[in-house]
Enzyme design. Structure first.
Site, PDB file in Angstrom:
ATOM      1  N   VAL A 139      -5.650  35.370 -19.105  1.00  0.00           N
ATOM      2  CA  VAL A 139      -4.301  34.859 -19.369  1.00  0.00           C
ATOM      3  C   VAL A 139      -3.938  35.236 -20.799  1.00  0.00           C
ATOM      4  O   VAL A 139      -4.757  35.139 -21.695  1.00  0.00           O
ATOM      5  CB  VAL A 139      -4.209  33.337 -19.168  1.00  0.00           C
ATOM      6  CG1 VAL A 139      -4.351  32.974 -17.713  1.00  0.00           C
ATOM      7  CG2 VAL A 139      -5.230  32.601 -20.003  1.00  0.00           C
ATOM      8  N   CYS A 140      -2.705  35.693 -21.010  1.00  0.00           N
ATOM      9  CA  CYS A 140      -2.375  36.322 -22.290  1.00  0.00           C
ATOM     10  C   CYS A 140      -0.920  36.080 -22.679  1.00  0.00           C
ATOM     11  O   CYS A 140      -0.115  35.624 -21.881  1.00  0.00           O
ATOM     12  CB  CYS A 140      -2.590  37.839 -22.216  1.00  0.00           C
ATOM     13  SG  CYS A 140      -4.176  38.351 -21.541  1.00  0.00           S
ATOM     14  N   THR A 141      -0.598  36.450 -23.906  1.00  0.00           N
ATOM     15  CA  THR A 141       0.788  36.549 -24.364  1.00  0.00           C
ATOM     16  C   THR A 141       0.966  37.928 -24.991  1.00  0.00           C
ATOM     17  O   THR A 141       0.180  38.319 -25.854  1.00  0.00           O
ATOM     18  CB  THR A 141       1.116  35.467 -25.402  1.00  0.00           C
ATOM     19  OG1 THR A 141       0.926  34.181 -24.825  1.00  0.00           O
ATOM     20  CG2 THR A 141       2.554  35.596 -25.884  1.00  0.00           C
ATOM     21  N   ASN A 317       2.154  34.832 -18.321  1.00  0.00           N
ATOM     22  CA  ASN A 317       1.524  35.107 -17.025  1.00  0.00           C
ATOM     23  C   ASN A 317       2.376  34.629 -15.857  1.00  0.00           C
ATOM     24  O   ASN A 317       1.851  34.264 -14.799  1.00  0.00           O
ATOM     25  CB  ASN A 317       0.135  34.453 -16.956  1.00  0.00           C
ATOM     26  CG  ASN A 317      -0.801  34.998 -18.004  1.00  0.00           C
ATOM     27  OD1 ASN A 317      -0.932  34.417 -19.076  1.00  0.00           O
ATOM     28  ND2 ASN A 317      -1.441  36.124 -17.727  1.00  0.00           N
ATOM     29  N   ARG A 330       3.516  28.649 -22.313  1.00  0.00           N
ATOM     30  CA  ARG A 330       3.406  29.329 -23.605  1.00  0.00           C
ATOM     31  C   ARG A 330       4.659  30.142 -23.904  1.00  0.00           C
ATOM     32  O   ARG A 330       4.947  30.478 -25.043  1.00  0.00           O
ATOM     33  CB  ARG A 330       2.174  30.239 -23.603  1.00  0.00           C
ATOM     34  CG  ARG A 330       0.851  29.497 -23.648  1.00  0.00           C
ATOM     35  CD  ARG A 330      -0.324  30.374 -23.240  1.00  0.00           C
ATOM     36  NE  ARG A 330      -0.360  30.545 -21.793  1.00  0.00           N
ATOM     37  CZ  ARG A 330      -0.392  31.705 -21.167  1.00  0.00           C
ATOM     38  NH1 ARG A 330      -0.383  32.829 -21.861  1.00  0.00           N
ATOM     39  NH2 ARG A 330      -0.432  31.765 -19.850  1.00  0.00           N
TER      40      ARG A 330
END
Length: 392
Positions: A139-141, A317, A330
């Site tokens: 999971v990322c930004t 995500n 986020r």
């Protein structure tokens, strides 16, 4: 409610004893760059990967230097597997069946993985498993932004390790903490010339974050779907192998594509084993995109559009046209900080500030990378999120 929602709810109950109260947001950070303070652990060191060497030898020097950290990481995975299946049969199955999978992977990846196993002494099946993890647990930004002068800045937080062992005492994810010791910057060279650069984990041959200097920048975020990575991996094992592993595709694009448009075409049209978001930045004004992929199709491409006031594109995500899951939002705080920054003031400094703001920065964040395509620059920092901090 989708698969991601159920998984995040499960994680919430798992860490309920830590008394986290979502969303645990904070005011947009400022003056965080150059990196300092309790959220900064270390700058990431550089290593060279020589593409002129045989695939089985390309990683030997790095693996030899980082063998202790890699073995410790693999042991943590073994411990988690044994906790789920105390008989030890799960790891036994991995050691018996997954080595066969290495022979089915496209070149040069299969031989590189075999070389990593030989250099580290880690069983081949467990190295294969380590390389598969990123298809289903990331999971990322990621964000690409254009400043007032037409310069493009690409930033990302790589968050990894959800569900992979919560350390109650230290309030951290076991695998995330182990991975921080394996973060490296890599300069891939051919004929002693840089082909592309990447931030990576030692022992992992795919690419999640990279730059083709002066041409384009690229990051990959996981996209949760019922038709997800597990299905693609199972199909691969059963013999259906016309799809591409996500991280193998990103590496192939970084190595072989020569322009933003060429990269965008390959990322949009190649059949995948798992759905994904590809966040792509180019070297000219307006060249920034989120490519939302199913396994078979490009569902949507959202690009920079200065006429519409869209000077950045930002992906976590969740599909950008849908609301993020409320326990894992986020996106909203990240966009709040970007909008507060404004196009006039976007820079490496302010991009890092946004990526340092909770919950964009969280307990899963292993590293932050900043890239400037015009300078051919990539810089990365290992991160920490002091309590109180969201577990994802």
């Amino acid at each position: 409610m989708g698969v991601c929602d159920f998984l995040i709810l499960a994680a919430l109950f798992t860490v309920a004893s830590t008394q986290f109260v979502p969303p645990y947001t904070e005011d947009c950070r400022s003056d965080m760059y150059p990196p300092k303070g309790p959220t900064f652990k270390a700058a990431v060191n550089w290593y060279t990967v020589d593409l002129d060497l045989p695939p089985s030898k390309r990683w030997s020097t790095l693996i030899t230097e980082k063998k202790t950290e890699l073995v410790s990481m693999i042991q943590a995975i073994r411990d988690l597997a044994d906790a789920f299946v105390p008989s030890g049969r799960l790891i036994e199955l991995v050691d018996i069946t997954l080595p066969l999978m290495a022979d089915t992977l496209p070149e040069p990846f299969g031989d590189e993985i075999k070389g990593i196993a030989a250099a580290s002494g880690v069983p081949l099946g467990e190295v294969v498993l380590f390389n598969i993890f990123y298809e289903v647990f990331t999971v990322c930004t990621s964000v690409v932004a254009e400043d007032n002068n037409g310069n493009l800045i690409h930033g990302r937080n790589l968050d990894f390790g959800l569900f992979l062992g919560w350390d109650i005492k230290n309030k951290s994810w076991i695998i995330s903490e182990k991975l921080k010791h394996l973060v490296v910057n890599l300069d891939f060279k051919r004929n002693n010339q840089t082909v592309f650069k990447s931030t990576n984990f030692v022992g992992y041959v795919g690419m999640l974050t990279g730059i083709k200097p002066h041409a384009f920048t690229l990051t990959m975020n996981e996209r949760f779907s019922l038709d997800g990575g597990y299905i693609g991996i199972l199909e691969w094992i059963l013999g259906s192998r016309d799809g591409m592993w996500m991280s193998f595709l990103t590496r192939s694009v970084l190595e072989n594509a020569n322009s933003y448009q060429e990269a965008k075409t390959q990322l949009s049209l190649t059949k995948l084993l798992a759905p994904a978001y590809f966040i792509l930045g180019g070297n000219q004004t307006g060249q920034g995109a989120i490519i939302t992929r199913s396994r078979l199709l490009s569902l949507d491409i959202l690009e920079l559009d200065l006429k519409l006031g869209r000077w950045y594109v930002l992906e976590t995500n969740y599909d950008h046209w849908k609301e993020p899951f409320f326990l894992d939002d986020r996106r909203t705080p990240a966009m709040k900080c970007m909008n507060k920054t404004t196009q006039q003031n976007i820079s490496l400094n302010t991009m890092y500030d946004m990526l340092s703001t909770k919950p964009v920065l969280n307990k899963l964040t292993t590293y932050t990378t900043l890239m400037q395509v015009s300078e051919g620059n990539l810089e990365s920092y290992i991160r920490d999120c002091p309590n109180p901090c969201m577990p994802w």
